[in-house]
Design an enzyme around this catalytic site. Structure first.
Site, PDB file in Angstrom:
ATOM      1  N   LYS A  54      26.089 102.024  -6.263  1.00 32.35           N
ATOM      2  CA  LYS A  54      25.909 100.980  -5.471  1.00 32.35           C
ATOM      3  C   LYS A  54      25.250 101.736  -4.258  1.00 32.35           C
ATOM      4  O   LYS A  54      24.103 101.404  -3.642  1.00 32.35           O
ATOM      5  CB  LYS A  54      27.001 100.386  -4.695  1.00 32.35           C
ATOM      6  CG  LYS A  54      27.769  99.195  -5.559  1.00 32.35           C
ATOM      7  CD  LYS A  54      29.107  98.761  -5.095  1.00 32.35           C
ATOM      8  CE  LYS A  54      29.700  97.968  -6.165  1.00 32.35           C
ATOM      9  NZ  LYS A  54      31.322  97.486  -6.046  1.00 32.35           N
ATOM     10  N   GLN A  98      35.755  97.911  -1.952  1.00 32.09           N
ATOM     11  CA  GLN A  98      35.966  98.075  -3.273  1.00 32.09           C
ATOM     12  C   GLN A  98      37.321  97.892  -3.796  1.00 32.09           C
ATOM     13  O   GLN A  98      38.226  98.401  -2.996  1.00 32.09           O
ATOM     14  CB  GLN A  98      35.549  99.464  -3.749  1.00 32.09           C
ATOM     15  CG  GLN A  98      35.630  99.600  -5.279  1.00 32.09           C
ATOM     16  CD  GLN A  98      34.463  99.076  -6.087  1.00 32.09           C
ATOM     17  OE1 GLN A  98      33.282  99.140  -5.517  1.00 32.09           O
ATOM     18  NE2 GLN A  98      34.988  98.427  -7.076  1.00 32.09           N
ATOM     19  N   ASP A 121      30.312  90.281  -1.028  1.00 34.41           N
ATOM     20  CA  ASP A 121      30.864  89.981  -2.364  1.00 34.41           C
ATOM     21  C   ASP A 121      31.279  88.422  -2.590  1.00 34.41           C
ATOM     22  O   ASP A 121      31.333  87.966  -3.635  1.00 34.41           O
ATOM     23  CB  ASP A 121      32.049  90.712  -2.426  1.00 34.41           C
ATOM     24  CG  ASP A 121      32.067  91.899  -3.278  1.00 34.41           C
ATOM     25  OD1 ASP A 121      31.351  92.211  -4.290  1.00 34.41           O
ATOM     26  OD2 ASP A 121      33.181  92.727  -3.108  1.00 34.41           O
TER      27      ASP A 121
END
Ligand code: NAD
Length: 294
Positions: A54, A98, A121
């Site tokens: 990422k 995460q 997200d």
């Protein structure tokens, strides 16, 4: 008949180029550099690889990437403090924590502490609610990437029968909302569904997001259907080595489907590209500027 393979790597590369062009425009026109903060708690090897990828992709697109690594024994209060700091940081437009988090931390509390405007997200309840009610929020990356590939392949999906296998909050449910928005007739199958084979046989579009290797048999796929395989499962081969397979029995499905995503190289690469795209969207909305066209 052999299905066309939907090349997720190529889709993702195209989207990343579009994002890089948008970033260049934002910098030049508004002196705005979108910034993505990624928080990694602990040392889970898979999570470390995702976070590294990422960050690399963020920087390649011309955005600012900020990485926060924390020990696995960080307290929930400390993690919430970090999220609060990032919510208030004007250089950070997107925040990604995460998952999974260590067991002593309440994941829902951490996700809901992220400002919905920075929740790239798309997991915050506000963003889930906006997606469910047709509002303008941020949409979870994996299902959004799947829809982009489906649109690229099929164009107009109005009236098609879509069967999603799996009803998780991060893939199955948002996928259902997105396909409803495309005017598909949507069925969501799950672990209690009866006669799954018959349900899948009725589908023009099959999205498998289960996490069980090759659960969806190739013989269940209607001739010409479009198959999106979200699953990532590591299985052991006879020689002791491992290989990645999806939730669809690819070798058989490819004989029936009109188009199918492979694993690896299908849905996976799109997820990171969409994350970058969501960060641009979030940055534009926060700055009150129009998102550059792509
Ligand atoms: P999850 O475990 O949260 O949900 C799985 C869903 O499958 C559940 O809703 C369950 O009801 C359903 N299910 C389980 N067994 C079933 C059965 N026998 N028949 C029908 N349905 C059944 O999983 P998730 O987070 O949605 O992930 C699903 C898969 O997608 C996993 O393999 C995961 O690794 C993968 N994934 C990939 C990406 C990507 O970027 N490619 C992103 C997210 C998830």
């Amino acid at each position: 008949m052999s299905a066309d393979v939907i090349d997720g790597k190529a889709f993702a590369a195209g989207l990343k180029q579009d994002v890089a062009r948008q970033v260049a425009v934002l910098k030049e026109k508004y002196d705005l550099t979108p910034g993505l903060a990624v928080v990694l708690v602990g040392e889970d090897p898979a999570s470390q690889i995702y976070v590294r990828n990422k960050n690399k992709s963020t920087k390649e697109s011309g955005m600012n990437g900020f990485e926060y690594r924390r020990d696995p024994d960080i307290s929930e209060a400390e993690l919430l403090g970090l999220v609060k700091k990032l919510n208030e940081d004007p250089l950070v437009h997107g925040i990604l924590v995460q998952l999974p988090l260590p067991g002593h931390i309440n994941e829902a509390a951490v996700i809901d502490a992220i400002s919905p405007a920075k929740d790239v997200d798309g997991f915050h309840v506000i963003n889930s609610g906006l997606l469910a009610t047709g509002g303008q929020g941020l949409v979870p990356c994996t299902p959004l990437g799947c829809v982009m590939m489906l649109k690229g392949r099929l164009g107009n999906m109005s009236g098609l029968n879509a069967v999603i296998v799996g009803r998780s909050n991060i893939v199955g449910k948002p996928m259902a909302q997105l396909l409803l928005n495309e005017n598909c007739t949507v069925t969501v199958a799950h672990s209690r569904t009866r006669n799954l084979d018959a349900v899948v046989r009725g589908a023009d579009i099959v999205v498998a997001a289960v996490g069980v290797a090759e659960l969806v048999k190739g013989s269940w796929i209607r001739d010409g259907a479009t198959v999106i395989d979200v699953g990532i499962n590591r299985i052991e081969k006879a020689d002791g080595k491992t290989r990645l397979v999806g939730d669809v029995e690819y070798a058989e499905a490819v004989k029936h489907a009109g188009a199918i995503t492979p694993v690896p190289g299908g849905v996976g690469p799109m997820t990171i590209a969409v994350l970058l795209k969501n960060t641009v969207t979030a940055a534009c909305r926060q700055a009150g500027v129009e998102e550059p066209e792509i």
